[in-house]
Design a protein around this motif. Sequence first.
Motif, PDB file in Angstrom:
ATOM      1  N   ALA A  62       0.452  -0.993   0.180  1.00 46.73           N
ATOM      2  CA  ALA A  62       0.089  -0.462  -0.049  1.00 46.73           C
ATOM      3  C   ALA A  62       0.891   1.504   0.023  1.00 46.73           C
ATOM      4  O   ALA A  62       0.520   2.730   0.150  1.00 46.73           O
ATOM      5  N   GLU A  63       2.035   1.181   0.308  1.00 49.24           N
ATOM      6  CA  GLU A  63       3.184   2.500   0.552  1.00 49.24           C
ATOM      7  C   GLU A  63       3.207   3.451  -1.232  1.00 49.24           C
ATOM      8  O   GLU A  63       3.098   4.506  -0.966  1.00 49.24           O
ATOM      9  N   ASP A  64       3.306   2.498  -1.951  1.00 51.73           N
ATOM     10  CA  ASP A  64       3.122   3.228  -3.349  1.00 51.73           C
ATOM     11  C   ASP A  64       1.878   4.544  -3.178  1.00 51.73           C
ATOM     12  O   ASP A  64       1.970   5.695  -4.536  1.00 51.73           O
ATOM     13  N   LEU A  65       0.725   3.425  -3.151  1.00 52.89           N
ATOM     14  CA  LEU A  65      -0.832   3.756  -3.520  1.00 52.89           C
ATOM     15  C   LEU A  65      -0.960   4.982  -2.201  1.00 52.89           C
ATOM     16  O   LEU A  65      -1.212   6.083  -2.751  1.00 52.89           O
ATOM     17  N   ALA A  66      -0.551   5.094  -1.260  1.00 47.51           N
ATOM     18  CA  ALA A  66      -0.257   6.612  -0.007  1.00 47.51           C
ATOM     19  C   ALA A  66       0.569   7.325  -0.508  1.00 47.51           C
ATOM     20  O   ALA A  66       0.140   8.497  -0.863  1.00 47.51           O
ATOM     21  N   LYS A  67       1.057   7.130  -1.603  1.00 48.41           N
ATOM     22  CA  LYS A  67       2.890   8.320  -1.590  1.00 48.41           C
ATOM     23  C   LYS A  67       1.420   9.154  -3.195  1.00 48.41           C
ATOM     24  O   LYS A  67       1.957   9.622  -3.283  1.00 48.41           O
ATOM     25  N   GLU A  68       1.762   7.566  -3.893  1.00 49.54           N
ATOM     26  CA  GLU A  68       0.533   8.484  -5.253  1.00 49.54           C
ATOM     27  C   GLU A  68      -0.429   9.256  -4.940  1.00 49.54           C
ATOM     28  O   GLU A  68      -0.677  10.889  -5.577  1.00 49.54           O
ATOM     29  N   LEU A  69      -1.160   8.997  -3.902  1.00 50.17           N
ATOM     30  CA  LEU A  69      -2.752   9.838  -3.306  1.00 50.17           C
ATOM     31  C   LEU A  69      -2.796  10.841  -2.402  1.00 50.17           C
ATOM     32  O   LEU A  69      -3.296  11.309  -2.001  1.00 50.17           O
ATOM     33  N   GLY A  70      -1.270  10.685  -1.599  1.00 48.86           N
ATOM     34  CA  GLY A  70      -0.983  11.927  -0.365  1.00 48.86           C
ATOM     35  C   GLY A  70      -1.966  11.554   0.831  1.00 48.86           C
ATOM     36  O   GLY A  70      -2.619  12.406   0.680  1.00 48.86           O
ATOM     37  N   ILE A  71      -1.999   9.682   1.374  1.00 45.93           N
ATOM     38  CA  ILE A  71      -2.950   9.336   2.006  1.00 45.93           C
ATOM     39  C   ILE A  71      -1.906   8.899   2.824  1.00 45.93           C
ATOM     40  O   ILE A  71      -1.521   8.863   2.783  1.00 45.93           O
ATOM     41  N   SER A  72      -2.788   8.341   3.971  1.00 45.08           N
ATOM     42  CA  SER A  72      -1.692   7.985   4.971  1.00 45.08           C
ATOM     43  C   SER A  72      -1.741   6.301   4.904  1.00 45.08           C
ATOM     44  O   SER A  72      -2.550   5.520   3.904  1.00 45.08           O
ATOM     45  N   LEU A  73      -0.823   5.298   5.011  1.00 46.50           N
ATOM     46  CA  LEU A  73      -0.555   4.245   5.184  1.00 46.50           C
ATOM     47  C   LEU A  73      -1.759   3.436   5.120  1.00 46.50           C
ATOM     48  O   LEU A  73      -2.863   2.501   4.301  1.00 46.50           O
ATOM     49  N   GLY A  74      -2.275   3.736   6.696  1.00 42.94           N
ATOM     50  CA  GLY A  74      -3.830   3.064   6.982  1.00 42.94           C
ATOM     51  C   GLY A  74      -5.284   2.610   5.923  1.00 42.94           C
ATOM     52  O   GLY A  74      -5.443   2.676   5.180  1.00 42.94           O
ATOM     53  N   LYS A  75      -5.306   3.961   5.367  1.00 45.24           N
ATOM     54  CA  LYS A  75      -6.163   4.319   4.919  1.00 45.24           C
ATOM     55  C   LYS A  75      -6.114   4.172   3.356  1.00 45.24           C
ATOM     56  O   LYS A  75      -7.167   3.279   2.766  1.00 45.24           O
ATOM     57  N   ALA A  76      -4.381   3.994   2.975  1.00 43.69           N
ATOM     58  CA  ALA A  76      -4.501   3.714   1.504  1.00 43.69           C
ATOM     59  C   ALA A  76      -4.834   2.022   0.989  1.00 43.69           C
ATOM     60  O   ALA A  76      -5.241   1.293   0.899  1.00 43.69           O
ATOM     61  N   ASN A  77      -4.118   1.322   2.775  1.00 45.13           N
ATOM     62  CA  ASN A  77      -4.461  -0.067   2.706  1.00 45.13           C
ATOM     63  C   ASN A  77      -5.990  -0.258   3.002  1.00 45.13           C
ATOM     64  O   ASN A  77      -6.314  -1.613   2.849  1.00 45.13           O
ATOM     65  N   PHE A  78      -6.772   0.699   3.491  1.00 43.95           N
ATOM     66  CA  PHE A  78      -7.713  -0.050   3.722  1.00 43.95           C
ATOM     67  C   PHE A  78      -8.440   0.197   2.326  1.00 43.95           C
ATOM     68  O   PHE A  78      -9.658  -1.063   2.009  1.00 43.95           O
ATOM     69  N   ILE A  79      -8.467   1.052   1.762  1.00 47.19           N
ATOM     70  CA  ILE A  79      -8.736   1.337   0.383  1.00 47.19           C
ATOM     71  C   ILE A  79      -9.171   0.143  -0.302  1.00 47.19           C
ATOM     72  O   ILE A  79      -9.877  -0.597  -1.141  1.00 47.19           O
ATOM     73  N   GLN A  80      -7.241   0.030  -0.790  1.00 43.52           N
ATOM     74  CA  GLN A  80      -7.083  -1.442  -0.674  1.00 43.52           C
ATOM     75  C   GLN A  80      -7.743  -2.713  -1.135  1.00 43.52           C
ATOM     76  O   GLN A  80      -8.400  -3.172  -1.246  1.00 43.52           O
ATOM     77  N   ASN A  81      -8.579  -3.046   0.679  1.00 46.56           N
ATOM     78  CA  ASN A  81      -9.050  -4.223   1.066  1.00 46.56           C
ATOM     79  C   ASN A  81     -10.160  -3.962   0.729  1.00 46.56           C
ATOM     80  O   ASN A  81     -11.837  -4.893  -0.128  1.00 46.56           O
ATOM     81  N   LEU A  82     -10.379  -2.103   0.296  1.00 44.29           N
ATOM     82  CA  LEU A  82     -11.808  -2.206  -0.004  1.00 44.29           C
ATOM     83  C   LEU A  82     -12.270  -2.651  -1.811  1.00 44.29           C
ATOM     84  O   LEU A  82     -13.589  -2.972  -1.520  1.00 44.29           O
ATOM     85  N   ILE A  83     -11.396  -2.354  -2.012  1.00 41.83           N
ATOM     86  CA  ILE A  83     -11.277  -2.763  -4.234  1.00 41.83           C
ATOM     87  C   ILE A  83     -10.613  -3.896  -4.529  1.00 41.83           C
ATOM     88  O   ILE A  83     -12.145  -4.669  -5.380  1.00 41.83           O
ATOM     89  N   SER A  84     -10.958  -4.644  -3.132  1.00 43.11           N
ATOM     90  CA  SER A  84     -10.557  -6.322  -3.123  1.00 43.11           C
ATOM     91  C   SER A  84     -11.770  -6.893  -3.603  1.00 43.11           C
ATOM     92  O   SER A  84     -12.128  -8.072  -3.803  1.00 43.11           O
ATOM     93  N   LYS A  85     -12.462  -6.443  -3.084  1.00 42.76           N
ATOM     94  CA  LYS A  85     -13.779  -6.534  -2.740  1.00 42.76           C
ATOM     95  C   LYS A  85     -14.751  -6.187  -3.331  1.00 42.76           C
ATOM     96  O   LYS A  85     -15.817  -7.063  -4.125  1.00 42.76           O
ATOM     97  N   ASP A  86     -15.222  -4.844  -4.172  1.00 42.11           N
ATOM     98  CA  ASP A  86     -15.610  -4.174  -4.798  1.00 42.11           C
ATOM     99  C   ASP A  86     -15.427  -3.703  -6.386  1.00 42.11           C
ATOM    100  O   ASP A  86     -14.308  -2.789  -6.048  1.00 42.11           O
ATOM    101  N   ASN A  87     -14.497  -4.602  -7.167  1.00 39.45           N
ATOM    102  CA  ASN A  87     -13.486  -3.361  -7.741  1.00 39.45           C
ATOM    103  C   ASN A  87     -14.367  -2.480  -8.596  1.00 39.45           C
ATOM    104  O   ASN A  87     -13.870  -1.934  -9.639  1.00 39.45           O
ATOM    105  N   SER A  88     -15.165  -1.979  -8.411  1.00 40.48           N
ATOM    106  CA  SER A  88     -15.937  -0.718  -9.345  1.00 40.48           C
ATOM    107  C   SER A  88     -15.680   0.025  -8.414  1.00 40.48           C
ATOM    108  O   SER A  88     -15.918   1.412  -9.130  1.00 40.48           O
ATOM    109  N   LEU A  89     -15.005   0.375  -7.266  1.00 35.70           N
ATOM    110  CA  LEU A  89     -14.780   1.421  -6.988  1.00 35.70           C
ATOM    111  C   LEU A  89     -12.523   1.738  -7.124  1.00 35.70           C
ATOM    112  O   LEU A  89     -12.316   0.895  -7.750  1.00 35.70           O
ATOM    113  N   LYS A  90     -12.871   3.402  -7.224  1.00 34.63           N
ATOM    114  CA  LYS A  90     -11.808   3.619  -7.318  1.00 34.63           C
ATOM    115  C   LYS A  90     -11.222   3.915  -6.666  1.00 34.63           C
ATOM    116  O   LYS A  90     -11.733   4.815  -6.123  1.00 34.63           O
TER     117      LYS A  90
END
Length: 295
Positions: A199-227
């Motif tokens: 999740a580190e690359d996503l956090a850096k790319e979007l300017g969010i915390s590592l925790g939030k990036a990790n949570f977002i990745q998990n949501l997307i893995s359950k619903d790939n319609s999310l961006k």
Amino acid sequence: MKRKDIERKLSSAVSQITPKDSFEKISEKLDSAPIQNERTVIKMTENKKKSFKNFARVAVAACLILAVGLFGIAFYGNNIAVDSIVDLDVNPSIELATNKQEKVVKVTAVNEDANVVLDGMELKNTDLKVAVNAIIGSMVQKGYLDAVDSGILVTVQNEDENKATTLQKKLAVNIDETLKTYNVEAAVINQTVSDGASAEDLAKELGISLGKANFIQNLISKDNSLKAEDLAKMSIKELANVVNEKNIDISDIADYDADDSIWENIAESIDEVNDDAKDNKKPVVNADKNENANN
């Protein structure tokens, strides 16, 4: 001829055959030889003493360096090296790095709102509990946590999953007590991360915390319609609404601690999902709960 006369004549003959200067030189060499050997022995003894003293000094210095080195390594490992990372996300995103003693060694404001929350606070070298209390209090005072319908994502990262879970539980109790002090009802979403590298690359790319990036990745893995780009802009309250509206089962990636209103509905829905998953081996969402939540 008498014996004395014979000895005198032989002595005279030998003196005449052997040159006087050669005899003296030989005598001098013979006389000086023992003295030279004695001096050589003395010099060798002195050199050995000096060598031993030098060796002793080097050995003592080496022991001191080793002792200081071992102490330095132990001190660094316990007091300076980062052991855990704690992310607090509401809309302000703040990251706290702690050592093994649960002292804050680094504070990072991930976005501009975090700078507002942290303004004037010196949290380095404070206990993690004290730092979290101060941050939650500042979020309340500056309007980022409302009296009702607020949400906080708490992420604890540690290479040791057991350590992460233990620290996460301690923080959950601590945050709950702090929220009650300020009469704030907020859903606290807790998650632990043992390996946040993905999740580190996503956090850096979007300017969010590592925790939030990790949570977002998990949501997307359950619903790939999310961006990820859309989710990154949302507050934790808005992310919770997405979870509820799309009936996403997050029981395996986060825990809810919620009170009244929509947060209580979300928490109850997740509890039902957990119970049904145990009984039926699949996630089930209560439609009535979702309808009430959306209302």
